[in-house]
Design a protein around this motif. Structure first.
Motif, PDB file in Angstrom:
ATOM      1  N   GLU A 127       0.833  -1.208   0.000  1.00  0.00           N
ATOM      2  CA  GLU A 127       0.000   0.000   0.000  1.00  0.00           C
ATOM      3  C   GLU A 127       0.861   1.250   0.000  1.00  0.00           C
ATOM      4  N   VAL A 134       1.228   4.141  -2.996  1.00  0.00           N
ATOM      5  CA  VAL A 134       0.973   5.566  -2.820  1.00  0.00           C
ATOM      6  C   VAL A 134       2.216   6.368  -3.208  1.00  0.00           C
ATOM      7  N   THR A 159      -6.212   0.811  -0.918  1.00  0.00           N
ATOM      8  CA  THR A 159      -6.080   2.263  -0.900  1.00  0.00           C
ATOM      9  C   THR A 159      -7.316   2.908  -1.506  1.00  0.00           C
TER      10      THR A 159
END
Length: 137
Positions: free
Chosen positions: A90, A94, A104
């Motif tokens: 994750e 990002v 997410t």
């Protein structure tokens, strides 16, 4: 007579599965994470192969969550076939190093829905206030 690879001669360690994961450090109620490469079967408190980043999940004075990544070494380990834990995937998504993780998207959707519900409740409260003020005038 040769030794078995599990006897500690290094051949097993060279070919064992690696994983990129978080190792929790810090104090109670103040977590801090190192992003490390380690053997998949070991727990987070055993020695690591390499630290490739750090992550501070609590916002600082400027409402920022600090992340430091050594992208060159992360790409090296991914090229060697290292697995990635879900929280690390994750964060790397990002950061733009990997595709964005589906969790997410779900978190963002939930946050937007919650914000919209709060705005509806606030608007209803404002309307009831203005209606009661105009009725009493």
């Amino acid at each position: 007579m040769s030794l078995s690879p599990a006897s500690g001669i290094g051949r097993f360690y060279k070919h064992s599965a690696k994983i990129i994961r978080f190792v929790r450090l810090g104090c109670t109620n103040r977590p801090f994470y190192h992003i490390v490469v380690m053997e998949r079967r070991k727990n987070q408190h055993q020695p690591v192969i390499e630290q490739v980043g750090s992550y501070d999940p609590l916002p600082n004075d400027f409402n920022e969550r600090l992340v430091a990544l050594n992208t060159e070494r992360i790409r090296f380990w991914l090229g060697k076939g290292a697995h990635i834990s879900d929280p690390a995937a994750e964060l790397l998504g990002v950061a733009g190093l990997l595709p964005i993780h589906p969790r997410t998207y779900m978190t963002a959707w939930r946050n937007r829905r919650k914000l919209a519900e709060e705005q509806v409740v606030a608007a209803a409260a404002d309307q009831s206030e203005s209606a009661s003020a105009s009725a009493s005038a």
